[in-house]
Motif scaffolding. Structure first.
Motif, PDB file in Angstrom:
ATOM      1  N   ALA A  22     -18.805 -24.376  13.254  1.00  0.00           N
ATOM      2  CA  ALA A  22     -18.532 -23.209  14.372  1.00  0.00           C
ATOM      3  C   ALA A  22     -19.187 -21.940  13.538  1.00  0.00           C
ATOM      4  N   ASN A  23     -19.578 -20.920  14.255  1.00  0.00           N
ATOM      5  CA  ASN A  23     -20.094 -19.534  13.934  1.00  0.00           C
ATOM      6  C   ASN A  23     -18.889 -18.747  13.655  1.00  0.00           C
ATOM      7  N   PRO A  24     -18.705 -18.151  12.232  1.00  0.00           N
ATOM      8  CA  PRO A  24     -17.460 -17.444  12.068  1.00  0.00           C
ATOM      9  C   PRO A  24     -17.355 -16.286  13.089  1.00  0.00           C
ATOM     10  N   LEU A  25     -18.367 -15.961  13.625  1.00  0.00           N
ATOM     11  CA  LEU A  25     -18.097 -14.521  14.483  1.00  0.00           C
ATOM     12  C   LEU A  25     -17.666 -14.950  15.804  1.00  0.00           C
ATOM     13  N   THR A  26     -17.644 -16.099  16.030  1.00  0.00           N
ATOM     14  CA  THR A  26     -17.046 -16.405  17.279  1.00  0.00           C
ATOM     15  C   THR A  26     -15.413 -16.345  17.324  1.00  0.00           C
ATOM     16  N   PHE A  27     -14.883 -16.370  16.086  1.00  0.00           N
ATOM     17  CA  PHE A  27     -13.473 -16.085  16.074  1.00  0.00           C
ATOM     18  C   PHE A  27     -12.937 -14.824  16.031  1.00  0.00           C
ATOM     19  N   ILE A  28     -13.929 -13.551  16.070  1.00  0.00           N
ATOM     20  CA  ILE A  28     -13.548 -12.404  16.371  1.00  0.00           C
ATOM     21  C   ILE A  28     -13.755 -12.038  17.872  1.00  0.00           C
ATOM     22  N   GLY A  29     -14.309 -12.929  18.773  1.00  0.00           N
ATOM     23  CA  GLY A  29     -14.571 -12.850  20.032  1.00  0.00           C
ATOM     24  C   GLY A  29     -13.128 -13.171  20.978  1.00  0.00           C
TER      25      GLY A  29
END
Length: 338
Positions: A233-240
């Protein structure tokens, strides 16, 4: 443009999403096994077991026959429990005569295989019977969507045009959709937040306060991110929306089945008592097992998930599990480890 949409699964979320689609002017059919429930949808335009205060649009047609539900559908929305996804996908494949877009709004990991729901759908539905697969996920309670509370979620697909189609299908003045191409991240966040919600509920049931709640949510997000990134996964997804957004709503609301189940565990009820009391699927229970096994396979440190696994599957006392986490060796926060 008016579309024909088949919704598979007349639970609370399937019913709420069917309502959104119907209010957007689409032709909506909803499929389920329970004759009394389908008859209620068709004659009384209610679904009292799941959304007791909702009056369902009369244009929504309940179907007992999967074949009748999906015939000529432009899109088919899977909203069944994770454990039923593969079986329903197989039946869909057997009876589908066209090539609709496949959407799913379920949240979990398949037991045994540890596969994400889109992976199961892609395995079971051949390319000639699907235009693509889109994940619909984010911070949302059916009870709030049903009364038009403002809600924002994500449509994720490797095919951006398919994600945009779903965005246009659902979006209106109270239900906003963002697109994303990180299917792994969106599905992982959706599944794993239910585990942390069990823990947040248990913390509340034990009588701890906001400090403890903040701790388990924040460190829980670190665990979700670690496993998600290990899966690609893209780590930025988890702050979305499908990461921290879904985590917040699931860990802080009485609408959350997983939070309520954890709360009962924290108050001393057994897992069997909790599941009997809930009367609905608590996805976090099975997801905890799948995520724990996957973390062992991928060598990812997930102490909160491990503690909840021990409570659910090994009978460990909830308070003792919380104490053991607190007594772990000290760490640096940016090590992404509790």
């Amino acid at each position: 443009m008016k579309q024909k949409v088949a919704v598979l699964g007349p639970g609370s979320w399937g019913t709420a999403l069917a309502q959104v689609l119907a209010e957007n002017g689409h032709e909506v059919r909803i499929w389920g096994h329970n004759k009394a429930q389908i008859d209620e949808i068709n004659t009384q335009h209610t679904n009292h077991h799941y959304l007791p205060d909702l009056v369902i649009p009369e244009t929504i047609q309940g179907k007992m026959s999967l074949e009748e539900c999906i015939v000529d559908a432009d899109a088919v929305l899977f909203v069944v429990p994770t454990k039923a996804i593969r079986t329903v996908a197989q039946e869909f494949t057997e009876k589908c005569k066209n090539q609709p877009l496949i959407i799913h709004a379920s949240k979990g990991l398949e037991q045994g295989s540890h596969k994400r729901i889109s992976e199961v759908l892609l395995e079971e539905i051949p390319s000639e019977k699907r235009r693509g697969v889109v994940v619909l996920s984010g911070p949302s309670h059916a009870e709030e969507v049903a009364v038009h509370d403002i809600t924002t979620i994500t449509a994720a697909s490797e095919d951006l045009e398919a994600a945009i189609y779903v965005q246009r299908l659902f979006m209106n003045d109270y239900f906003r959709i963002y697109t994303n191409d990180d299917v792994i991240g969106v599905e992982t966040g959706a599944a794993l937040k239910n585990i942390i919600a069990l823990g947040a509920g248990a913390i509340h049931g034990l009588g701890f306060g906001d400090d403890a709640k903040a701790a388990i949510m924040t460190r829980g997000l670190a665990e979700i991110s670690r496993l998600g990134v290990a899966m690609g996964a893209n780590p930025l997804t988890f702050i979305g929306l499908s990461g921290v957004g879904d985590l917040i709503v699931t860990c802080t609301s009485v609408h959350s089945r997983n939070w309520r189940a954890g709360n009962l565990l924290g108050k001393g009820h057994s897992l069997d008592e909790v599941l009997e009391n809930m009367g609905m699927i608590v996805e976090g229970v099975s997801t905890t097992k799948a995520a724990y096994e996957l973390s062992q396979q991928l060598n990812v440190d997930m102490p909160i998930t491990e503690a909840i696994y021990k409570v659910l599957y090994e009978g460990q006392d909830v308070k003792q599990a919380a104490k053991e986490i607190m007594l772990r060796d000290g760490k640096m926060e940016n090590e992404f480890s509790v």
